[in-house]
Design a protein around this motif. Structure first.
Motif, short mmCIF file in Angstrom:
data_model
loop_
_atom_site.label_atom_id
_atom_site.label_comp_id
_atom_site.label_asym_id
_atom_site.label_seq_id
_atom_site.Cartn_x
_atom_site.Cartn_y
_atom_site.Cartn_z
N SER A 1 0.84 -1.20 0.00
CA SER A 1 0.00 0.00 0.00
C SER A 1 0.88 1.25 0.00
CB SER A 1 -0.90 -0.03 1.24
OG SER A 1 -1.75 1.08 1.22
N SER B 1 -1.76 2.99 -7.81
CA SER B 1 -2.90 3.77 -8.32
C SER B 1 -2.41 5.01 -9.03
CB SER B 1 -3.81 4.20 -7.17
OG SER B 1 -4.35 3.08 -6.54
N THR B 2 -1.40 5.65 -8.46
CA THR B 2 -0.87 6.86 -9.10
C THR B 2 -0.39 6.54 -10.51
OG1 THR B 2 -0.20 7.60 -6.91
CG2 THR B 2 0.70 8.80 -8.78
N1 LIG Z 1 -3.91 13.23 -4.27
C1 LIG Z 1 -2.86 12.95 -3.47
N2 LIG Z 1 -2.37 13.88 -2.62
C2 LIG Z 1 -1.32 13.62 -1.83
N3 LIG Z 1 -0.69 12.44 -1.78
C3 LIG Z 1 -1.14 11.45 -2.58
C4 LIG Z 1 -2.26 11.65 -3.46
N4 LIG Z 1 -2.47 10.49 -4.13
C5 LIG Z 1 -1.54 9.63 -3.69
N5 LIG Z 1 -0.73 10.18 -2.77
C6 LIG Z 1 0.40 9.53 -2.11
O1 LIG Z 1 1.16 8.88 -3.08
C7 LIG Z 1 1.59 7.62 -2.62
C8 LIG Z 1 1.16 6.54 -3.58
O2 LIG Z 1 -0.24 6.41 -3.51
P1 LIG Z 1 -1.05 5.35 -4.37
O3 LIG Z 1 -2.48 5.59 -4.11
O4 LIG Z 1 -0.59 5.40 -5.77
O5 LIG Z 1 -0.61 3.97 -3.71
P2 LIG Z 1 -1.12 2.50 -4.04
O6 LIG Z 1 0.07 1.71 -4.37
O7 LIG Z 1 -2.21 2.56 -5.01
O8 LIG Z 1 -1.65 2.02 -2.62
P3 LIG Z 1 -2.92 1.10 -2.27
O9 LIG Z 1 -2.48 -0.31 -2.43
O10 LIG Z 1 -3.18 1.44 -0.83
O11 LIG Z 1 -4.03 1.49 -3.18
C9 LIG Z 1 1.03 7.45 -1.21
O12 LIG Z 1 2.04 7.74 -0.29
C10 LIG Z 1 -0.06 8.46 -1.15
O13 LIG Z 1 -0.17 8.96 0.17
#
Ligand SMILES: Nc1ncnc2c1ncn2[C@@H]1O[C@H](COP(=O)(O)OP(=O)(O)OP(=O)(O)O)[C@@H](O)[C@H]1O
Ligand SMILES: [Mg+2]
Lengths: 296, 265
Positions: free
Chosen positions: B41, B46-47
């Motif tokens: 996580s 997602s980003t």
């Molecule tokens: N809109 C935003 N504003 C600030 N920080 C963000 C934003 N979107 C994502 N982040 C940060 O970017 C990082 C990556 O987030 P992301 O959602 O891409 O992770 P993920 O791998 O999809 O996690 P998960 O498995 O929980 O979905 C995290 O530390 C998150 O806090």
């Protein structure tokens, strides 16, 4: 005691709750009595006080001037509401814009026009000619394309329309903004992801969902705007209140004429409330209603 | 598969304030390939898909769809951002499925699938209706065409969302944890649909925590940690022993949570 008895013998008493009598509820009896007495007193007062002059009320209820005043009040309300809502949507979008100056400008507008009482605004617009004798239109710092005397443009009607619209727009902007913020940002992402343009996303996906939050306060706005049109009688606008005032200034039948005005305001407000609940149902489609039923 | 990759991501970065959510990510996805993105996580999964879909801007790097630069154009010898209309046109060639489904609640199921075909791709209502019926058949929800999304279970909603994304025949589908919001007993019906798409040769990038499912459908694993791709390669290679400690730690933690979850069920 019975419980322990039942537990001891292992048997339950044979009871059917359908045979139970209603509980005596003293507060219900008391409040019922108070309401009955008050209703009777009001009814007696209204019917046995000659100063209400009910025959006069009946005579003027459908008087052409009164009906024309009513029409003017409704027309002003509808026009100011339409223009105010359109401007309000723009202001709401401005408040949510990425670009700081647009955000601040819209915030400033809303702060100003919500803060100034509508009566003061009406007087101000009506007296605009004092500040700006001529209104011209053209390229900034360049040639003038048209110019008019302010006194010709600012009639009671235009002053009333401008004042009420600008006032209404400030309130609608806040209502629309709250509505937009109530929609899950993921909905916007999903629509953009499908290739909808910004406009399609806003008008087809975001706004229809925001309507659920926008409609109830807008209904109240509509009602207070209708009542607010009574203010325009101060700038000699021939609205409903002005129409009845014109009559009682000659006949001195103040009370019955005010009752005529009240009657028509209440009729229109009731019709608006009805229309509002219809709209709420329509935009509630696909949502759970407050009663937990499905509205389809 | 010798030609240009369908999707090509070159060294992209995306920061939120000081924090680099994507810290130089590169990834090529070939025609018909299924890539599974895994990772803890906050690792930026997602980003990554949101950036590819241009729902999130990138700070540096470049992305290409079928060799076409995404989000920017050359003007003389300079680069400039595309106007929103052109960005919308690029998005139309990709499909996205969200963790929270994001069906439009004010439209019926059928209209959710039909609307973009009509408004965005200019198909007639009849043509679009036929395609909608065909897709609803594929995801097994023909009888729900006139229902509203909230009358469906989560699994059914996600199947509609997949049909909606497929309606405009995307070149590549991006799925961000399509089953994470579902009750365990509803996961399989959604995975079955994704499995069919993979079998049909659709190019896909799937962010998922369903490791065993990913092993089954994916051609390639991408393991992300702290905004970087730490491991990538064919499924068998990535999961083989001797790989990075971080991946091993992730997989063993995953195995543990999986065990405790099944123990509770
Ligand atoms: N809109 C935003 N504003 C600030 N920080 C963000 C934003 N979107 C994502 N982040 C940060 O970017 C990082 C990556 O987030 P992301 O959602 O891409 O992770 P993920 O791998 O999809 O996690 P998960 O498995 O929980 O979905 C995290 O530390 C998150 O806090
Ligand atoms: Mg995520």
């Amino acid at each position: 005691m019975t419980a322990t008895a039942a537990a001891a013998t292992g048997e339950l008493p044979d009871v059917d709750v359908a045979t139970a009598r209603h509980r005596f509820r003293p507060w219900r009896w008391l409040s019922g009595a108070v309401i009955a007495v008050l209703t009777f007193q009001v009814a007696w007062f209204v019917t046995h006080n000659d100063r209400f002059e009910w025959p006069v009320v009946a005579e003027y209820l459908f008087d052409p001037n009164v009906l024309a005043g009513l029409g003017m009040s409704v027309l002003l309300t509808v026009l100011a509401m339409l223009a105010g809502s359109a401007l309000g949507v723009l202001l709401a979008l401005g408040r949510l814009a990425d670009f700081g100056p647009v955000r601040w400008a819209c915030g400033l507008y809303i702060g100003l026009f919500r803060g100034i009482p509508p009566l003061v605004q009406l007087l101000f617009w009506f007296n605009l000619a004092y500040l700006l004798p001529r209104l011209s239109f053209g390229v900034p710092f360049g040639p003038t394309l048209g110019s008019w005397s302010t006194n010709d443009l600012i009639t009671p009607l235009t002053a009333a329309l401008i004042g009420l619209t600008l006032h209404e727009a400030a309130y609608m902007a806040e209502i629309v903004r709250a509505g937009i913020l109530s929609v899950d940002p993921g909905q916007r992402d999903a629509a953009m992801a499908m290739g909808f343009t910004g406009g399609q996303t806003f008008f087809r996906v975001v706004l229809p969902q925001a309507m659920r939050v926008i409609i109830p306060p807008t209904g109240s706005q509509f009602i207070s705007l209708l009542k607010g049109t009574s203010l325009v009688s101060v700038i000699a606008m021939t609205d409903l209140l002005h129409a009845v005032q014109t009559v009682y200034n000659q006949t001195y039948q103040i009370v019955p004429m005010l009752i005529v005005a009240c009657f028509w305001y209440l009729v229109v407000v009731t019709a608006l409330s009805f229309a509002q609940s219809r709209l709420e149902r329509r935009f509630g489609r696909g949502q759970r209603s407050s009663r937990g039923e499905w509205l389809a | 598969m010798t030609d240009v990759p369908v999707l090509s991501v070159r060294n992209i970065r995306r920061s939120f304030g000081e924090h680099a959510a994507l810290d130089g990510v590169s990834l090529d996805v070939a025609q018909g390939e299924v890539v599974a993105v895994i990772g803890p996580s906050g690792s930026g999964k997602s980003t990554l898909v949101r950036c590819v879909h241009q729902l999130e801007p990138i700070d540096s790097g470049a992305m290409y769809l079928d060799g076409e630069l995404l989000g920017f154009e050359h003007a003389g010898n300079r680069l400039r951002p595309l106007p929103p209309k052109r960005v919308a046109q690029q998005r139309r060639r990709m499909g996205m499925v969200f963790q929270q489904f994001q069906l439009f609640p004010h439209w019926t199921v059928a209209r959710n699938i039909t609307e973009a075909q009509v408004r965005v791709h200019g198909r007639s209502r009849e043509q679009a209706g036929e395609r909608t019926a065909e897709l609803l058949g594929k995801v097994g929800l023909t009888d729900k065409a006139e229902a509203h999304p909230r009358q469906l279970s989560g699994g059914q909603q996600q199947r509609v969302a997949i049909a909606r994304a497929l309606a405009t025949r995307p070149r590549v589908m991006l799925l961000d944890e399509p089953t994470s919001a579902l009750d365990p007993e509803l996961v399989d019906e959604v995975l079955a649909v994704v499995r069919d798409l993979a079998a049909a040769g659709l190019t896909m990038v799937i962010v998922t925590h369903e490791i065993s499912f990913a092993m089954e459908v994916a051609d390639r694993f991408v393991f992300m940690d702290q905004g970087r791709i730490v491991e990538q390669g064919p499924v068998a290679d990535v999961l083989a022993d001797g790989r990075s400690d971080r991946l091993r730690a992730f997989l063993s933690r995953y195995a543990q949570t999986r065990d405790t979850r099944s123990a509770h069920v």
